[in-house]
Design a protein around this motif. Structure first.
Motif, PDB file in Angstrom:
ATOM      1  N   ASP A 128       0.840  -1.192   0.000  1.00 49.00           N
ATOM      2  CA  ASP A 128       0.000   0.000   0.000  1.00 49.00           C
ATOM      3  C   ASP A 128       0.881   1.251   0.000  1.00 49.00           C
ATOM      4  N   ALA A 129       0.254   2.423  -0.054  1.00 50.85           N
ATOM      5  CA  ALA A 129       0.999   3.677  -0.142  1.00 50.85           C
ATOM      6  C   ALA A 129       1.778   3.984   1.129  1.00 50.85           C
ATOM      7  N   GLY A 177      -7.021   6.163  -2.230  1.00 47.40           N
ATOM      8  CA  GLY A 177      -6.535   5.324  -1.148  1.00 47.40           C
ATOM      9  C   GLY A 177      -7.557   4.959  -0.099  1.00 47.40           C
ATOM     10  N   GLY A 309       3.509   0.742  -4.929  1.00 42.57           N
ATOM     11  CA  GLY A 309       3.910   1.012  -3.545  1.00 42.57           C
ATOM     12  C   GLY A 309       5.191   0.274  -3.198  1.00 42.57           C
TER      13      GLY A 309
END
Length: 313
Positions: A128-129, A177, A309
């Protein structure tokens, strides 16, 4: 396929469009048994991908048209670059591990979350970010609903978020997100969850898209900068592109092989969609008719993807 409308972003919004530019090209006719794990390396300007069942990691440099392969003693299924160190975090058959392609040594396990499930293996995954790696497990025979979705954090903690899947695929996130999408492949379903980025928690699972009979089942997927989802169709010979809110299908990218497994945006401007495929499960007649099955493909699209990511550890 049947879209399930998610109206969280409003009902008067106009759907996005998604033209594809040019034709699909096979850039590496590798004949992979089970191609997967597509990842564009920003550092190396190269496309990493795996052949799970052949236990191989591939790297393709589009500019130099060079290809490199690493072989392992067990299955490798997904990967992400490390943000603060050389090399990759990967999912091997039994869990999360570190591997440095430059060192060319065996991966080093970090965590194995399912010691009591020897019939399971890891499948798809992404970061993920916030730098956490999300990976799903599955029954090796694709039958028992023993698979689960895990989050592995840079501090070494591992959290189980959902379970009850025979085969897991994805995840990918919405452009803002706030939503995580995840595939229940065997049942032909794409789920959406509310995603809390600060804590890495999921809630409010709902059916976002149901594949119609005869259209294959959802495999790997990715998100572009406009927020559209691009989903590989195992058994459906295509990638489909969808509006992130309504799930409306915007376009299809047909492939010359039945089992389409994963996709990732790459190239200098992230406007090339790289697509992995598989040979496993095809009959001798299908293999004769689909000589490029198991190859890596590429096609130009109208807007860029999102950078992959990177793992925070």
């Amino acid at each position: 396929m049947s879209p399930i409308s998610d109206t969280s972003a409003g009902t008067d919004r106009q759907p996005l469009t998604a033209p594809v530019l040019g034709a699909v090209e096979c850039v590496n006719p590798a004949g992979a048994r089970l191609g997967e794990g597509a990842l564009w390396s920003q550092r190396e300007q190269a496309l990493y991908w795996v052949d799970i069942l052949a236990r191989r990691l591939h790297r393709y440099h589009p500019t130099s048209v060079t290809r490199t392969t690493w072989s392992f003693s067990e299955e490798i299924s997904a990967l992400a670059e490390r943000a603060g160190a050389p090399g990759l975090i990967v999912t091997m058959r039994r869990g999360f591990a570190l591997f440095d392609p430059a060192a060319d040594s065996e991966p080093r396990y970090l965590h194995q979350p399912e010691p009591a499930l020897p019939g399971n293996r890891f499948n798809d995954g992404k970061c993920d970010a916030q730098g956490r790696f999300w990976g799903g497990t599955m029954d090796f025979d694709c039958l028992a609903p023993t698979g689960a979705l895990y989050r592995y954090d840079p501090d070494g903690s591992c959290t189980r978020h959902d379970d009850g899947f025979a085969v897991t695929n994805g995840p990918t996130w919405s452009a803002d997100g706030r939503t995580l999408y995840f595939n229940d492949t065997v049942n032909g379903r794409v789920y959406a969850y509310d995603f809390e980025g600060a804590t890495g928690t999921l809630s409010n699972r709902r059916l976002w898209l149901a594949f119609a009979p005869g259209d294959g089942v959802p495999d790997g997927m990715t998100t572009d900068a406009a927020g559209r989802l691009w989903i590989a169709h195992w058994g459906g010979a295509c990638i489909s592109c969808h509006d992130p809110v309504s799930a409306q299908e915007l376009c299809r990218v047909p492939l010359p092989t039945s089992h389409v497994t994963n996709c990732a945006f790459g190239g200098p401007d992230l406007r090339t969609l790289f697509i992995t495929t598989a040979r496993v499960g095809l009959t001798p007649e299908q293999l004769a008719a689909e000589p490029l099955a198991g190859g890596l493909f590429a096609v130009a699209v109208d807007s860029p993807g999102l950078p992959a990511g990177m793992f925070g550890g």
